[in-house]
Design a protein around this motif. Sequence first.
Motif, PDB file in Angstrom:
ATOM      1  N   ILE A  81      16.611 -36.458 -18.144  1.00 19.57           N
ATOM      2  CA  ILE A  81      17.112 -36.790 -16.813  1.00 19.57           C
ATOM      3  C   ILE A  81      17.146 -38.309 -16.693  1.00 19.57           C
ATOM      4  O   ILE A  81      16.114 -38.967 -16.748  1.00 19.57           O
ATOM      5  CB  ILE A  81      16.249 -36.154 -15.704  1.00 19.57           C
ATOM      6  CG1 ILE A  81      16.378 -34.634 -15.766  1.00 19.57           C
ATOM      7  CG2 ILE A  81      16.678 -36.684 -14.332  1.00 19.57           C
ATOM      8  CD1 ILE A  81      15.607 -33.877 -14.707  1.00 19.57           C
ATOM      9  N   VAL A  82      18.363 -38.840 -16.563  1.00 16.29           N
ATOM     10  CA  VAL A  82      18.528 -40.293 -16.445  1.00 16.29           C
ATOM     11  C   VAL A  82      18.583 -40.726 -14.988  1.00 16.29           C
ATOM     12  O   VAL A  82      18.423 -41.911 -14.693  1.00 16.29           O
ATOM     13  CB  VAL A  82      19.778 -40.788 -17.206  1.00 16.29           C
ATOM     14  CG1 VAL A  82      19.592 -40.600 -18.705  1.00 16.29           C
ATOM     15  CG2 VAL A  82      21.049 -40.115 -16.730  1.00 16.29           C
ATOM     16  N   ALA A  83      18.819 -39.759 -14.092  1.00 19.47           N
ATOM     17  CA  ALA A  83      18.829 -40.071 -12.663  1.00 19.47           C
ATOM     18  C   ALA A  83      18.737 -38.771 -11.879  1.00 19.47           C
ATOM     19  O   ALA A  83      19.067 -37.698 -12.381  1.00 19.47           O
ATOM     20  CB  ALA A  83      20.103 -40.818 -12.278  1.00 19.47           C
ATOM     21  N   LYS A 135      19.705 -37.352 -27.226  1.00 18.17           N
ATOM     22  CA  LYS A 135      19.378 -36.573 -26.032  1.00 18.17           C
ATOM     23  C   LYS A 135      20.584 -36.563 -25.109  1.00 18.17           C
ATOM     24  O   LYS A 135      21.293 -37.557 -24.983  1.00 18.17           O
ATOM     25  CB  LYS A 135      18.175 -37.175 -25.313  1.00 18.17           C
ATOM     26  CG  LYS A 135      16.889 -36.990 -26.096  1.00 18.17           C
ATOM     27  CD  LYS A 135      15.691 -37.240 -25.203  1.00 18.17           C
ATOM     28  CE  LYS A 135      14.442 -36.949 -25.998  1.00 18.17           C
ATOM     29  NZ  LYS A 135      13.508 -36.138 -25.268  1.00 18.17           N
ATOM     30  N   VAL A 136      20.802 -35.428 -24.481  1.00 18.37           N
ATOM     31  CA  VAL A 136      21.877 -35.289 -23.518  1.00 18.37           C
ATOM     32  C   VAL A 136      21.413 -35.928 -22.214  1.00 18.37           C
ATOM     33  O   VAL A 136      20.354 -35.592 -21.683  1.00 18.37           O
ATOM     34  CB  VAL A 136      22.232 -33.801 -23.304  1.00 18.37           C
ATOM     35  CG1 VAL A 136      23.270 -33.652 -22.204  1.00 18.37           C
ATOM     36  CG2 VAL A 136      22.719 -33.183 -24.600  1.00 18.37           C
ATOM     37  N   LYS A 137      22.222 -36.846 -21.688  1.00 20.54           N
ATOM     38  CA  LYS A 137      21.889 -37.532 -20.437  1.00 20.54           C
ATOM     39  C   LYS A 137      22.256 -36.633 -19.265  1.00 20.54           C
ATOM     40  O   LYS A 137      23.394 -36.185 -19.142  1.00 20.54           O
ATOM     41  CB  LYS A 137      22.651 -38.846 -20.336  1.00 20.54           C
ATOM     42  CG  LYS A 137      22.272 -39.841 -21.404  1.00 20.54           C
ATOM     43  CD  LYS A 137      23.125 -41.073 -21.285  1.00 20.54           C
ATOM     44  CE  LYS A 137      22.911 -41.962 -22.502  1.00 20.54           C
ATOM     45  NZ  LYS A 137      23.923 -43.005 -22.569  1.00 20.54           N
ATOM     46  N   VAL A 138      21.254 -36.395 -18.392  1.00 24.88           N
ATOM     47  CA  VAL A 138      21.402 -35.432 -17.299  1.00 24.88           C
ATOM     48  C   VAL A 138      21.216 -36.119 -15.949  1.00 24.88           C
ATOM     49  O   VAL A 138      20.291 -36.910 -15.767  1.00 24.88           O
ATOM     50  CB  VAL A 138      20.352 -34.297 -17.431  1.00 24.88           C
ATOM     51  CG1 VAL A 138      20.478 -33.303 -16.283  1.00 24.88           C
ATOM     52  CG2 VAL A 138      20.461 -33.606 -18.773  1.00 24.88           C
ATOM     53  N   ARG A 151      27.655 -42.058 -15.661  1.00 30.36           N
ATOM     54  CA  ARG A 151      28.455 -41.182 -16.526  1.00 30.36           C
ATOM     55  C   ARG A 151      27.583 -40.264 -17.394  1.00 30.36           C
ATOM     56  O   ARG A 151      27.679 -40.267 -18.623  1.00 30.36           O
ATOM     57  CB  ARG A 151      29.394 -42.006 -17.401  1.00 30.36           C
ATOM     58  CG  ARG A 151      30.354 -42.898 -16.627  1.00 30.36           C
ATOM     59  CD  ARG A 151      31.226 -42.154 -15.622  1.00 30.36           C
ATOM     60  NE  ARG A 151      32.060 -41.147 -16.237  1.00 30.36           N
ATOM     61  CZ  ARG A 151      33.335 -41.297 -16.513  1.00 30.36           C
ATOM     62  NH1 ARG A 151      33.928 -42.419 -16.196  1.00 30.36           N
ATOM     63  NH2 ARG A 151      34.005 -40.328 -17.081  1.00 30.36           N
ATOM     64  N   PRO A 152      26.726 -39.458 -16.769  1.00 27.35           N
ATOM     65  CA  PRO A 152      25.882 -38.534 -17.534  1.00 27.35           C
ATOM     66  C   PRO A 152      26.732 -37.486 -18.240  1.00 27.35           C
ATOM     67  O   PRO A 152      27.864 -37.216 -17.839  1.00 27.35           O
ATOM     68  CB  PRO A 152      24.998 -37.895 -16.468  1.00 27.35           C
ATOM     69  CG  PRO A 152      25.836 -37.961 -15.227  1.00 27.35           C
ATOM     70  CD  PRO A 152      26.594 -39.255 -15.328  1.00 27.35           C
ATOM     71  N   GLU A 211      25.311 -39.172  -2.878  1.00 32.03           N
ATOM     72  CA  GLU A 211      24.481 -39.921  -3.827  1.00 32.03           C
ATOM     73  C   GLU A 211      24.767 -39.459  -5.254  1.00 32.03           C
ATOM     74  O   GLU A 211      24.821 -40.274  -6.184  1.00 32.03           O
ATOM     75  CB  GLU A 211      22.995 -39.730  -3.484  1.00 32.03           C
ATOM     76  CG  GLU A 211      22.065 -40.515  -4.381  1.00 32.03           C
ATOM     77  CD  GLU A 211      20.590 -40.245  -4.116  1.00 32.03           C
ATOM     78  OE1 GLU A 211      19.763 -40.964  -4.714  1.00 32.03           O
ATOM     79  OE2 GLU A 211      20.252 -39.313  -3.339  1.00 32.03           O
ATOM     80  N   ALA A 212      24.976 -38.161  -5.442  1.00 37.09           N
ATOM     81  CA  ALA A 212      25.282 -37.624  -6.769  1.00 37.09           C
ATOM     82  C   ALA A 212      26.582 -38.201  -7.317  1.00 37.09           C
ATOM     83  O   ALA A 212      26.662 -38.611  -8.476  1.00 37.09           O
ATOM     84  CB  ALA A 212      25.359 -36.101  -6.715  1.00 37.09           C
ATOM     85  N   VAL A 213      27.607 -38.236  -6.478  1.00 39.10           N
ATOM     86  CA  VAL A 213      28.902 -38.768  -6.910  1.00 39.10           C
ATOM     87  C   VAL A 213      28.770 -40.240  -7.284  1.00 39.10           C
ATOM     88  O   VAL A 213      29.291 -40.687  -8.318  1.00 39.10           O
ATOM     89  CB  VAL A 213      29.975 -38.551  -5.816  1.00 39.10           C
ATOM     90  CG1 VAL A 213      31.279 -39.251  -6.178  1.00 39.10           C
ATOM     91  CG2 VAL A 213      30.212 -37.055  -5.595  1.00 39.10           C
ATOM     92  N   GLU A 214      28.047 -40.992  -6.460  1.00 40.23           N
ATOM     93  CA  GLU A 214      27.832 -42.419  -6.727  1.00 40.23           C
ATOM     94  C   GLU A 214      27.118 -42.626  -8.069  1.00 40.23           C
ATOM     95  O   GLU A 214      27.545 -43.435  -8.894  1.00 40.23           O
ATOM     96  CB  GLU A 214      27.003 -43.007  -5.579  1.00 40.23           C
ATOM     97  CG  GLU A 214      26.754 -44.496  -5.674  1.00 40.23           C
ATOM     98  CD  GLU A 214      25.924 -44.978  -4.490  1.00 40.23           C
ATOM     99  OE1 GLU A 214      24.873 -45.597  -4.746  1.00 40.23           O
ATOM    100  OE2 GLU A 214      26.304 -44.705  -3.337  1.00 40.23           O
ATOM    101  N   LYS A 215      26.045 -41.880  -8.295  1.00 35.88           N
ATOM    102  CA  LYS A 215      25.290 -42.030  -9.542  1.00 35.88           C
ATOM    103  C   LYS A 215      26.091 -41.535 -10.743  1.00 35.88           C
ATOM    104  O   LYS A 215      25.993 -42.096 -11.829  1.00 35.88           O
ATOM    105  CB  LYS A 215      23.940 -41.323  -9.442  1.00 35.88           C
ATOM    106  CG  LYS A 215      22.991 -42.076  -8.519  1.00 35.88           C
ATOM    107  CD  LYS A 215      21.583 -41.559  -8.584  1.00 35.88           C
ATOM    108  CE  LYS A 215      20.687 -42.438  -7.714  1.00 35.88           C
ATOM    109  NZ  LYS A 215      19.297 -41.999  -7.742  1.00 35.88           N
TER     110      LYS A 215
END
Length: 127
Positions: free
Chosen positions: A30-32, A3-6, A48-49, A39-43
């Motif tokens: 969706i992993v996060a 699965k592609v991590k999103v 590393r999705p 918050e997006a940059v931090e996650k």
Amino acid sequence: MNKVKVLAVDDSKTMLAMLSAQLRGSNFEIVATASSGPEAVEKFKELRPQLVLLDVVMPEVTGVDTLESLLTFDSGACVVMVSSIGTEATVQECLKKGAKSFLQKPLQKENMLAHLKNVCQEAGVEI
């Protein structure tokens, strides 16, 4: 099946829930989620999705600015912009700054999944 991590980024909890529901049972997981650019940059740095679904219009830091931050950190990041504001100028700005593609809200599941699969294949993300 891999699965592609999103990472899904949108300031609307409703939109994040809809994305999650539409991707359920597909090749995408969706992993996060994040509700803001910082918050997006931090996650992204932490997880590393393989794919980022990024809303264009968000408070404080726009999706376009967030796109630039993500690509500064990882120039190979596979980012698809998502917005209800799909003017040609907005789409072109996002693509020019490095987004792999642009999806127009409202999203229709089958079209979205086919589109994301194509984008991932073109970007070399294994599905």
